[in-house]
Scaffold this motif. Structure first.
Motif, PDB file in Angstrom:
ATOM      1  N   ASP A 112       0.817  -1.025  -0.063  1.00 50.62           N
ATOM      2  CA  ASP A 112      -0.122   0.036   0.164  1.00 50.62           C
ATOM      3  C   ASP A 112       0.857   1.290   0.171  1.00 50.62           C
ATOM      4  O   ASP A 112       0.806   2.232  -0.632  1.00 50.62           O
ATOM      5  N   ALA A 113       2.041   1.133   0.871  1.00 49.09           N
ATOM      6  CA  ALA A 113       3.071   2.413   0.721  1.00 49.09           C
ATOM      7  C   ALA A 113       3.368   2.718  -0.439  1.00 49.09           C
ATOM      8  O   ALA A 113       3.594   3.784  -0.813  1.00 49.09           O
ATOM      9  N   GLU A 114       3.958   1.781  -1.028  1.00 55.55           N
ATOM     10  CA  GLU A 114       4.629   1.943  -2.253  1.00 55.55           C
ATOM     11  C   GLU A 114       3.745   2.322  -3.420  1.00 55.55           C
ATOM     12  O   GLU A 114       4.072   3.414  -4.307  1.00 55.55           O
ATOM     13  N   GLY A 115       2.640   1.616  -3.543  1.00 62.58           N
ATOM     14  CA  GLY A 115       1.731   2.066  -4.465  1.00 62.58           C
ATOM     15  C   GLY A 115       0.978   3.273  -4.326  1.00 62.58           C
ATOM     16  O   GLY A 115       0.943   4.189  -5.392  1.00 62.58           O
ATOM     17  N   LYS A 116       0.611   3.797  -2.972  1.00 62.90           N
ATOM     18  CA  LYS A 116       0.429   5.266  -2.965  1.00 62.90           C
ATOM     19  C   LYS A 116       1.486   6.232  -3.342  1.00 62.90           C
ATOM     20  O   LYS A 116       1.030   7.252  -3.803  1.00 62.90           O
ATOM     21  N   ALA A 117       2.752   5.992  -2.801  1.00 62.75           N
ATOM     22  CA  ALA A 117       3.800   6.833  -3.023  1.00 62.75           C
ATOM     23  C   ALA A 117       4.124   6.827  -4.542  1.00 62.75           C
ATOM     24  O   ALA A 117       4.371   8.065  -5.112  1.00 62.75           O
ATOM     25  N   ASP A 118       3.835   5.978  -5.241  1.00 63.39           N
ATOM     26  CA  ASP A 118       4.138   5.853  -6.638  1.00 63.39           C
ATOM     27  C   ASP A 118       3.175   6.848  -7.523  1.00 63.39           C
ATOM     28  O   ASP A 118       3.684   7.704  -8.374  1.00 63.39           O
TER      29      ASP A 118
END
Length: 261
Positions: A112-118
């Motif tokens: 979730d963190a990586e997807g949102k940051a992307d």
């Protein structure tokens, strides 16, 4: 009745024999953008670091979300975001790795963190840099990365210390609009900057501290009415007693151009 999300009562902090904070009283409410300003050394960063739980040894009461931050329960930290004045990032990591690390600290899954940051980095024009090492980033890119990471967990209070530093003109416009829209969603923005024009335009309330005390607290219109009007810069100079800027600038120029005909 709406309860304050930030409440400071008689906050004092002493370093050696000098009080950096000498009796700060302040409340902030959901949906407010607080412009927190003052001269260098006035105690702005110290105030924020106390609320973040990074500084101990103060006296007085500091409450966030109705709870005393000194009670040992750090759960409140998951509801706050922070952009420091200096972007100290892990240069050996990529932006994706750093965002994942920060997101997991706040309880998000790595995915979730990586997807949102992307997606957020893409909005900032940094999609191509998302998997690049931070060591290759410019100051502006680092600042954008810090802003994105401070928002990943959807904080209720956002502490911003000179957040526009290093940003290009278009990104400045985005961040200013972002703050306004977050406030509309009920977020509290605690904003510290030396750029008086920006503070004047975006803040619902302006708190000026000088000598460790609150020297002024109100809307720009209220402060202007109390201080012979003028810009926030004019008001700042009057309240802090600094009126030598023209003379100092003239002396600088004299020294720089010394020896020229």
């Amino acid at each position: 009745m709406v309860e304050p999300v930030i409440s400071l009562r008689d906050l004092r902090m002493k370093y050696d024999d000098r009080y950096v904070l000498n009796g700060i009283d302040l409340e902030a409410y959901p949906g407010q953008i607080i412009g927190y300003i003052g001269p260098n050394g006035a105690g702005k960063s110290t105030t924020v670091k106390i609320m973040l739980g990074l500084v101990e040894g103060y006296t007085g009461e500091v409450r966030l979300f109705g709870r005393d931050v000194s009670d040992g329960d750090s759960a409140y930290k998951r509801r706050i975001g922070y952009v420091p004045e200096v972007s100290d990032l892990y240069d050996s990591l990529t932006a994706a790795e750093y965002a994942t690390f920060v997101g997991e600290l706040y309880g998000l899954s790595a995915e979730d963190a990586e997807g949102k940051a992307d997606r957020l980095m893409d909005l900032f024009g940094l999609r191509d840099a998302f998997r690049a090492r931070i060591s290759s980033f410019s100051k502006g890119m680092r600042q954008k990365t810090m802003i994105v990471c401070s928002l990943l967990h959807d904080p209720d209070i956002l502490f911003l210390d000179e957040p526009l530093s290093g940003l290009d003109a278009n990104s400045v416009l985005v961040v200013k609009e972002l703050m306004a829209r977050l406030a509309e969603r009920g977020k509290t923005i605690f904003y510290s900057s030396h750029i008086m024009e920006v503070v004047e335009k975006i803040s619902h309330r302006i708190v000026l501290i000088d000598g460790g005390r609150v020297a002024a607290d109100g809307t720009f219109e209220e402060l202007s009415a109390q201080n012979e009007k003028g810009t926030l810069e004019d008001i700042f100079n009057r309240l802090t007693g600094f009126n030598e800027h023209k003379e100092l600038a003239a002396r600088f120029v004299d020294i720089v151009t010394e020896g020229r005909p």
